[in-house]
Design a protein around this motif. Structure first.
Motif, short mmCIF file in Angstrom:
data_model
loop_
_atom_site.label_atom_id
_atom_site.label_comp_id
_atom_site.label_asym_id
_atom_site.label_seq_id
_atom_site.Cartn_x
_atom_site.Cartn_y
_atom_site.Cartn_z
N ARG A 109 0.82 -1.21 0.00
CA ARG A 109 0.00 0.00 0.00
C ARG A 109 0.85 1.26 0.00
O ARG A 109 0.52 2.25 -0.65
CB ARG A 109 -0.92 0.00 1.23
CG ARG A 109 -1.77 1.27 1.34
CD ARG A 109 -2.48 1.35 2.68
NE ARG A 109 -3.11 2.66 2.82
CZ ARG A 109 -2.50 3.74 3.31
NH1 ARG A 109 -1.24 3.66 3.71
NH2 ARG A 109 -3.14 4.89 3.40
N ALA A 110 1.97 1.25 0.75
CA ALA A 110 2.77 2.47 0.91
C ALA A 110 4.21 2.08 1.16
O ALA A 110 4.53 0.93 1.48
CB ALA A 110 2.22 3.30 2.06
N MET A 111 5.08 3.06 1.03
CA MET A 111 6.51 2.83 1.24
C MET A 111 7.10 3.98 2.05
O MET A 111 6.53 5.08 2.07
CB MET A 111 7.23 2.72 -0.10
CG MET A 111 7.21 3.98 -0.94
SD MET A 111 7.77 3.72 -2.64
CE MET A 111 6.37 2.79 -3.29
N PRO A 112 8.23 3.76 2.72
CA PRO A 112 8.86 4.84 3.47
C PRO A 112 9.16 6.05 2.58
O PRO A 112 9.65 5.89 1.46
CB PRO A 112 10.15 4.20 3.99
CG PRO A 112 9.85 2.73 4.05
CD PRO A 112 8.94 2.47 2.88
N MET B 110 -5.36 -2.91 7.29
CA MET B 110 -6.35 -3.76 6.62
C MET B 110 -7.18 -2.87 5.72
O MET B 110 -7.95 -2.02 6.20
CB MET B 110 -7.25 -4.45 7.64
CG MET B 110 -8.21 -5.46 7.02
SD MET B 110 -9.32 -6.20 8.24
CE MET B 110 -10.82 -5.26 7.92
N GLY B 111 -7.02 -3.01 4.41
CA GLY B 111 -7.68 -2.10 3.50
C GLY B 111 -7.22 -0.69 3.80
O GLY B 111 -6.03 -0.39 3.76
N TYR C 233 -5.20 5.20 -3.15
CA TYR C 233 -6.30 4.26 -3.14
C TYR C 233 -6.48 3.47 -4.43
O TYR C 233 -6.76 2.27 -4.39
CB TYR C 233 -7.59 4.99 -2.73
CG TYR C 233 -7.51 5.46 -1.30
CD1 TYR C 233 -7.97 4.67 -0.26
CD2 TYR C 233 -6.90 6.67 -0.98
CE1 TYR C 233 -7.86 5.09 1.06
CE2 TYR C 233 -6.76 7.08 0.33
CZ TYR C 233 -7.25 6.29 1.36
OH TYR C 233 -7.11 6.69 2.66
N GLY C 234 -6.34 4.13 -5.57
CA GLY C 234 -6.49 3.41 -6.83
C GLY C 234 -5.58 2.20 -6.96
O GLY C 234 -6.03 1.11 -7.36
N PRO C 235 -4.28 2.32 -6.61
CA PRO C 235 -3.39 1.16 -6.73
C PRO C 235 -3.74 0.00 -5.80
O PRO C 235 -3.24 -1.10 -5.99
CB PRO C 235 -2.01 1.75 -6.38
CG PRO C 235 -2.13 3.20 -6.68
CD PRO C 235 -3.54 3.55 -6.31
N SER C 236 -4.59 0.25 -4.79
CA SER C 236 -4.95 -0.82 -3.87
C SER C 236 -6.07 -1.72 -4.40
O SER C 236 -6.31 -2.80 -3.87
CB SER C 236 -5.39 -0.23 -2.52
OG SER C 236 -6.66 0.39 -2.63
#
Length: 356
Positions: free
Chosen positions: A180-183, A227-228, A195-198
Protein backbone atom coordinates in the motif's frame (compact mmCIF):
# COMPACT_ATOMS: atom_id res chain seq x y z
CA UNK A 1 -24.17 23.30 -18.11
CA UNK A 2 -23.91 22.16 -14.51
CA UNK A 3 -26.52 19.53 -13.73
CA UNK A 4 -28.14 19.46 -10.32
CA UNK A 5 -28.32 16.12 -8.58
CA UNK A 6 -31.63 15.49 -6.82
CA UNK A 7 -31.43 12.61 -4.33
CA UNK A 8 -35.24 12.41 -4.32
CA UNK A 9 -35.25 11.21 -7.93
CA UNK A 10 -34.37 7.69 -6.78
CA UNK A 11 -36.26 5.99 -3.93
CA UNK A 12 -33.92 5.31 -1.03
CA UNK A 13 -33.69 1.72 0.23
CA UNK A 14 -34.44 0.86 3.85
CA UNK A 15 -30.70 0.33 4.35
CA UNK A 16 -28.69 3.16 2.78
CA UNK A 17 -25.58 1.02 2.34
CA UNK A 18 -22.40 3.02 1.97
CA UNK A 19 -21.46 5.58 -0.63
CA UNK A 20 -24.40 6.55 -2.81
CA UNK A 21 -27.34 7.82 -0.72
CA UNK A 22 -26.23 11.43 -1.23
CA UNK A 23 -27.90 14.36 0.50
CA UNK A 24 -29.13 17.53 -1.19
CA UNK A 25 -26.31 20.02 -0.63
CA UNK A 26 -22.60 20.59 -0.91
CA UNK A 27 -20.29 23.35 0.20
CA UNK A 28 -17.78 24.98 -2.15
CA UNK A 29 -14.75 27.17 -1.45
CA UNK A 30 -12.08 28.37 -3.88
CA UNK A 31 -8.43 29.34 -3.56
CA UNK A 32 -6.41 31.62 -5.84
CA UNK A 33 -3.03 33.33 -5.36
CA UNK A 34 -3.56 36.90 -4.21
CA UNK A 35 -7.12 36.17 -3.15
CA UNK A 36 -6.62 33.30 -0.72
CA UNK A 37 -9.67 31.25 0.22
CA UNK A 38 -12.83 32.90 -1.06
CA UNK A 39 -16.33 32.45 -2.51
CA UNK A 40 -17.49 30.02 0.18
CA UNK A 41 -21.08 28.99 -0.36
CA UNK A 42 -23.61 26.27 0.30
CA UNK A 43 -25.23 25.08 -2.90
CA UNK A 44 -27.32 22.23 -4.25
CA UNK A 45 -25.36 19.04 -4.90
CA UNK A 46 -24.36 19.30 -8.54
CA UNK A 47 -22.05 17.83 -11.15
CA UNK A 48 -18.76 19.64 -11.79
CA UNK A 49 -17.63 21.07 -15.10
CA UNK A 50 -13.88 20.47 -15.52
CA UNK A 51 -11.48 21.11 -18.39
CA UNK A 52 -9.83 17.84 -19.50
CA UNK A 53 -6.44 19.38 -18.69
CA UNK A 54 -7.29 20.07 -15.03
CA UNK A 55 -4.08 19.42 -13.09
CA UNK A 56 -5.81 17.44 -10.35
CA UNK A 57 -7.02 14.88 -12.91
CA UNK A 58 -3.56 14.25 -14.34
CA UNK A 59 -1.15 14.52 -11.44
CA UNK A 60 -3.37 13.30 -8.56
CA UNK A 61 -3.16 16.53 -6.63
CA UNK A 62 -6.27 15.49 -4.72
CA UNK A 63 -6.79 15.01 -0.98
CA UNK A 64 -9.88 14.11 1.02
CA UNK A 65 -11.20 13.26 4.46
CA UNK A 66 -13.94 11.11 5.94
CA UNK A 67 -15.92 11.75 9.11
CA UNK A 68 -19.40 11.13 10.43
CA UNK A 69 -22.23 13.03 12.04
CA UNK A 70 -24.56 11.13 14.38
CA UNK A 71 -28.09 11.61 15.63
CA UNK A 72 -27.90 12.21 19.38
CA UNK A 73 -30.19 10.92 22.10
CA UNK A 74 -31.86 14.35 22.35
CA UNK A 75 -32.53 14.48 18.60
CA UNK A 76 -29.70 16.89 17.74
CA UNK A 77 -26.81 16.03 15.40
CA UNK A 78 -23.11 16.09 16.24
CA UNK A 79 -19.96 15.49 14.19
CA UNK A 80 -17.35 13.24 15.78
CA UNK A 81 -13.93 14.90 16.27
CA UNK A 82 -13.96 17.07 13.12
CA UNK A 83 -11.05 19.21 14.26
CA UNK A 84 -8.78 16.17 14.17
CA UNK A 85 -9.81 15.57 10.57
CA UNK A 86 -9.23 19.24 9.76
CA UNK A 87 -5.66 19.00 11.09
CA UNK A 88 -5.00 15.80 9.15
CA UNK A 89 -6.37 17.54 6.05
CA UNK A 90 -3.78 20.26 6.56
CA UNK A 91 -1.01 17.65 6.81
CA UNK A 92 -2.22 16.02 3.61
CA UNK A 93 -2.25 19.39 1.85
CA UNK A 94 1.31 20.14 2.94
CA UNK A 95 2.53 16.77 1.64
CA UNK A 96 1.01 17.44 -1.81
CA UNK A 97 2.25 21.05 -2.06
CA UNK A 98 -1.28 22.43 -1.63
CA UNK A 99 -2.27 25.50 0.41
CA UNK A 100 -3.33 24.96 4.00
CA UNK A 101 -7.05 25.26 4.59
CA UNK A 102 -7.64 27.06 7.91
CA UNK A 103 -9.33 24.85 10.46
CA UNK A 104 -12.27 27.22 10.85
CA UNK A 105 -12.94 27.29 7.09
CA UNK A 106 -12.91 23.49 7.06
CA UNK A 107 -15.39 23.42 9.95
CA UNK A 108 -17.55 26.02 8.24
CA UNK A 109 -18.03 23.74 5.25
CA UNK A 110 -18.80 20.72 7.43
CA UNK A 111 -21.23 22.64 9.63
CA UNK A 112 -23.16 24.15 6.74
CA UNK A 113 -23.72 20.83 5.00
CA UNK A 114 -24.74 19.11 8.24
CA UNK A 115 -27.06 21.96 9.21
CA UNK A 116 -28.74 21.92 5.80
CA UNK A 117 -29.11 18.14 5.40
CA UNK A 118 -29.39 16.72 8.90
CA UNK A 119 -33.12 16.10 8.49
CA UNK A 120 -32.23 13.41 5.96
CA UNK A 121 -30.62 11.40 8.76
CA UNK A 122 -33.11 9.18 10.54
CA UNK A 123 -32.91 8.17 14.19
CA UNK A 124 -31.98 4.60 13.21
CA UNK A 125 -29.05 3.69 15.49
CA UNK A 126 -27.05 2.11 12.65
CA UNK A 127 -27.29 5.13 10.33
CA UNK A 128 -25.02 8.16 10.21
CA UNK A 129 -24.24 11.10 7.97
CA UNK A 130 -20.90 10.43 6.27
CA UNK A 131 -19.07 13.64 5.29
CA UNK A 132 -16.51 13.81 2.50
CA UNK A 133 -14.37 16.98 2.35
CA UNK A 134 -12.31 17.13 -0.85
CA UNK A 135 -9.65 19.44 -2.30
CA UNK A 136 -8.13 19.32 -5.77
CA UNK A 137 -5.92 21.39 -8.05
CA UNK A 138 -7.96 23.34 -10.62
CA UNK A 139 -5.38 24.91 -12.98
CA UNK A 140 -5.87 24.11 -16.66
CA UNK A 141 -2.27 23.31 -17.51
CA UNK A 142 -0.34 20.11 -18.26
CA UNK A 143 3.03 21.37 -17.09
CA UNK A 144 4.26 18.98 -14.39
CA UNK A 145 3.89 21.37 -11.45
CA UNK A 146 1.58 22.06 -8.51
CA UNK A 147 -1.62 23.88 -9.29
CA UNK A 148 -1.98 27.53 -8.31
CA UNK A 149 -5.77 27.36 -7.91
CA UNK A 150 -7.78 24.91 -5.79
CA UNK A 151 -11.32 24.02 -4.93
CA UNK A 152 -12.54 22.67 -1.60
CA UNK A 153 -15.84 20.79 -1.47
CA UNK A 154 -17.85 19.07 1.24
CA UNK A 155 -20.57 16.57 0.33
CA UNK A 156 -22.45 13.99 2.39
CA UNK A 157 -24.37 10.76 2.17
CA UNK A 158 -26.49 8.77 4.60
CA UNK A 159 -24.53 5.66 5.57
CA UNK A 160 -25.46 2.27 6.95
CA UNK A 161 -23.06 -0.55 7.71
CA UNK A 162 -19.83 -0.64 5.69
CA UNK A 163 -19.88 -4.45 5.52
CA UNK A 164 -23.68 -4.82 5.60
CA UNK A 165 -26.46 -4.45 8.11
CA UNK A 166 -24.97 -6.75 10.75
CA UNK A 167 -21.58 -6.68 12.46
CA UNK A 168 -19.90 -9.98 11.68
CA UNK A 169 -16.28 -11.06 11.57
CA UNK A 170 -14.68 -10.62 8.16
CA UNK A 171 -12.17 -12.80 6.35
CA UNK A 172 -8.96 -11.22 5.08
CA UNK A 173 -6.23 -12.05 2.57
CA UNK A 174 -2.60 -11.20 3.36
CA UNK A 175 -1.15 -9.43 0.31
CA UNK A 176 2.38 -10.65 -0.39
CA UNK A 177 2.65 -9.22 -3.90
CA UNK A 178 1.46 -5.63 -3.53
CA UNK A 179 2.23 -2.87 -1.02
CA UNK A 180 0.00 0.00 0.00
CA UNK A 181 2.77 2.47 0.91
CA UNK A 182 6.51 2.83 1.24
CA UNK A 183 8.86 4.84 3.47
CA UNK A 184 9.05 8.43 2.30
CA UNK A 185 5.81 8.07 0.35
CA UNK A 186 2.30 9.28 1.12
CA UNK A 187 0.99 6.43 3.28
CA UNK A 188 0.51 8.69 6.29
CA UNK A 189 -1.73 11.21 4.50
CA UNK A 190 -5.14 10.87 2.88
CA UNK A 191 -4.55 11.50 -0.81
CA UNK A 192 -6.44 9.99 -3.73
CA UNK A 193 -3.29 8.46 -5.24
CA UNK A 194 -3.06 6.01 -2.31
CA UNK A 195 -6.30 4.26 -3.14
CA UNK A 196 -6.49 3.41 -6.83
CA UNK A 197 -3.39 1.16 -6.73
CA UNK A 198 -4.95 -0.82 -3.87
CA UNK A 199 -7.89 -2.01 -5.95
CA UNK A 200 -6.03 -4.86 -7.63
CA UNK A 201 -5.14 -6.43 -4.27
CA UNK A 202 -8.68 -5.88 -3.02
CA UNK A 203 -9.98 -7.66 -6.12
CA UNK A 204 -7.62 -10.57 -5.41
CA UNK A 205 -9.03 -10.74 -1.88
CA UNK A 206 -12.58 -10.95 -3.20
CA UNK A 207 -11.57 -13.67 -5.66
CA UNK A 208 -10.11 -15.59 -2.72
CA UNK A 209 -13.43 -15.32 -0.90
CA UNK A 210 -12.31 -12.58 1.48
CA UNK A 211 -13.82 -9.18 2.25
CA UNK A 212 -10.58 -7.30 2.81
CA UNK A 213 -6.84 -7.27 2.18
CA UNK A 214 -4.13 -6.98 4.84
CA UNK A 215 -1.10 -4.91 3.85
CA UNK A 216 2.46 -5.74 4.87
CA UNK A 217 5.48 -3.45 4.84
CA UNK A 218 7.02 -2.74 1.43
CA UNK A 219 10.63 -3.55 2.37
CA UNK A 220 10.44 -7.06 3.85
CA UNK A 221 6.79 -8.00 3.20
CA UNK A 222 6.82 -9.27 6.75
CA UNK A 223 5.34 -6.68 9.11
CA UNK A 224 1.60 -6.11 9.43
CA UNK A 225 0.52 -2.57 8.58
CA UNK A 226 -3.15 -2.00 7.74
CA UNK A 227 -6.35 -3.76 6.62
CA UNK A 228 -7.68 -2.10 3.50
CA UNK A 229 -7.80 1.55 4.54
CA UNK A 230 -8.22 0.73 8.25
CA UNK A 231 -5.93 0.51 11.27
CA UNK A 232 -5.63 -2.88 12.98
CA UNK A 233 -5.80 -3.89 16.65
CA UNK A 234 -4.83 -7.13 18.40
CA UNK A 235 -6.27 -8.29 21.71
CA UNK A 236 -4.06 -10.34 24.02
CA UNK A 237 -5.71 -12.07 26.94
CA UNK A 238 -9.34 -11.92 27.98
CA UNK A 239 -11.74 -9.86 30.04
CA UNK A 240 -10.64 -6.79 31.98
CA UNK A 241 -7.03 -8.01 31.92
CA UNK A 242 -6.84 -8.01 28.11
CA UNK A 243 -4.16 -5.86 26.48
CA UNK A 244 -5.11 -3.83 23.39
CA UNK A 245 -2.24 -3.54 20.91
CA UNK A 246 -1.91 -1.71 17.60
CA UNK A 247 0.74 -1.11 14.96
CA UNK A 248 3.15 1.87 15.33
CA UNK A 249 2.73 4.88 13.08
CA UNK A 250 5.89 4.36 11.04
CA UNK A 251 5.18 7.00 8.39
CA UNK A 252 3.55 4.48 6.04
CA UNK A 253 0.30 4.17 8.02
CA UNK A 254 -2.57 6.62 8.17
CA UNK A 255 -2.95 8.06 11.70
CA UNK A 256 -6.62 7.22 12.08
CA UNK A 257 -8.90 9.35 14.22
CA UNK A 258 -10.80 6.19 15.19
CA UNK A 259 -7.49 4.51 16.07
CA UNK A 260 -6.60 7.32 18.46
CA UNK A 261 -10.12 7.32 19.93
CA UNK A 262 -10.02 3.58 20.63
CA UNK A 263 -6.60 3.71 22.29
CA UNK A 264 -7.89 6.38 24.66
CA UNK A 265 -11.22 4.63 25.20
CA UNK A 266 -9.53 1.28 25.94
CA UNK A 267 -7.30 2.90 28.56
CA UNK A 268 -10.32 4.60 30.12
CA UNK A 269 -12.05 1.21 30.34
CA UNK A 270 -9.10 -0.13 32.30
CA UNK A 271 -7.23 -2.02 29.58
CA UNK A 272 -3.50 -1.89 29.13
CA UNK A 273 -2.66 -0.50 25.68
CA UNK A 274 0.51 -0.86 23.67
CA UNK A 275 1.87 0.16 20.29
CA UNK A 276 4.18 -2.52 18.93
CA UNK A 277 5.16 -4.03 15.56
CA UNK A 278 3.83 -7.47 14.66
CA UNK A 279 5.06 -9.81 11.93
CA UNK A 280 2.54 -11.88 10.02
CA UNK A 281 4.31 -15.06 11.19
CA UNK A 282 4.01 -13.96 14.82
CA UNK A 283 0.35 -13.12 14.27
CA UNK A 284 -0.28 -16.65 13.01
CA UNK A 285 1.71 -18.23 15.86
CA UNK A 286 0.04 -16.13 18.55
CA UNK A 287 -3.42 -17.03 17.27
CA UNK A 288 -2.45 -20.73 17.28
CA UNK A 289 -1.18 -20.53 20.86
CA UNK A 290 -4.13 -18.45 22.06
CA UNK A 291 -1.94 -15.46 22.96
CA UNK A 292 -3.93 -13.32 20.52
CA UNK A 293 -7.60 -13.82 21.29
CA UNK A 294 -9.25 -11.20 19.09
CA UNK A 295 -8.37 -9.00 16.12
CA UNK A 296 -10.28 -6.03 14.76
CA UNK A 297 -9.86 -3.17 12.32
CA UNK A 298 -11.22 0.33 12.72
CA UNK A 299 -11.99 3.39 10.67
CA UNK A 300 -14.63 6.05 10.12
CA UNK A 301 -16.59 3.95 7.66
CA UNK A 302 -16.20 0.51 9.25
CA UNK A 303 -16.23 1.73 12.90
CA UNK A 304 -14.93 -1.45 14.63
CA UNK A 305 -14.91 -4.58 12.48
CA UNK A 306 -13.79 -7.97 13.86
CA UNK A 307 -11.45 -10.23 11.87
CA UNK A 308 -12.37 -13.92 11.99
CA UNK A 309 -10.23 -15.76 9.45
CA UNK A 310 -6.99 -15.04 7.63
CA UNK A 311 -5.84 -16.47 4.31
CA UNK A 312 -2.14 -16.45 3.47
CA UNK A 313 0.16 -18.25 1.06
CA UNK A 314 2.03 -19.77 4.03
CA UNK A 315 -1.11 -21.13 5.66
CA UNK A 316 -4.55 -19.96 6.75
CA UNK A 317 -5.71 -19.51 10.33
CA UNK A 318 -8.65 -18.50 12.52
CA UNK A 319 -8.70 -15.77 15.15
CA UNK A 320 -10.27 -17.10 18.35
CA UNK A 321 -13.46 -18.91 17.41
CA UNK A 322 -13.85 -16.88 14.21
CA UNK A 323 -16.50 -14.52 15.58
CA UNK A 324 -16.49 -11.10 17.24
CA UNK A 325 -14.96 -11.41 20.69
CA UNK A 326 -16.22 -9.77 23.89
CA UNK A 327 -13.42 -7.17 24.14
CA UNK A 328 -13.99 -6.07 20.53
CA UNK A 329 -17.73 -5.88 21.18
CA UNK A 330 -17.17 -3.80 24.34
CA UNK A 331 -14.90 -1.33 22.56
CA UNK A 332 -17.27 -1.03 19.62
CA UNK A 333 -20.22 -0.42 21.91
CA UNK A 334 -18.25 2.13 23.92
CA UNK A 335 -17.23 4.05 20.79
CA UNK A 336 -20.73 4.06 19.30
CA UNK A 337 -22.21 5.18 22.63
CA UNK A 338 -19.80 8.12 22.62
CA UNK A 339 -20.58 9.01 19.02
CA UNK A 340 -24.34 8.89 19.58
CA UNK A 341 -24.31 10.82 22.83
CA UNK A 342 -25.26 7.95 25.14
CA UNK A 343 -21.99 8.19 27.09
CA UNK A 344 -20.37 11.18 28.77
CA UNK A 345 -18.30 13.19 26.29
CA UNK A 346 -15.47 13.82 28.73
CA UNK A 347 -12.99 14.74 25.98
CA UNK A 348 -15.27 17.12 24.09
CA UNK A 349 -15.20 15.00 20.93
CA UNK A 350 -18.76 15.78 19.81
CA UNK A 351 -19.16 18.93 17.71
CA UNK A 352 -22.87 19.79 17.79
CA UNK A 353 -24.41 21.44 14.75
CA UNK A 354 -27.74 23.28 15.04
CA UNK A 355 -30.18 23.03 12.11
CA UNK A 356 -30.48 25.85 9.59
Amino acid sequence: MTALLDPTDVPKPTSPGHGDAFTRHMYSLRYAPGHGWHDGQLMPLAELSLHPATIGLHYAQVIFEGMKAFRQADGSVAVFRPRENARRFQRSAARLAMPALPEERYLEGVERVVAADQNELSDHPDHSLYLRPLMFGTDVNLMLRPSDGYRFLVMAFVAGGFFGDTVEAVSVLVSREHSRAMPGGTGDVKCAANYGPSFVAQRAAREAGCQQVVWLDSAEHRWVEEMGGMNMFFVRGTGDDATISTIPLTGTLLPGVTRDSLLRLAARLGHRTEVAPLSVDQWRADCASGAITEVFACGTAAVVTPVGTVRDRDGDWTVGDGTMGPVTAKLRRGLVDLQQGRADDVDGWLHRVPPC
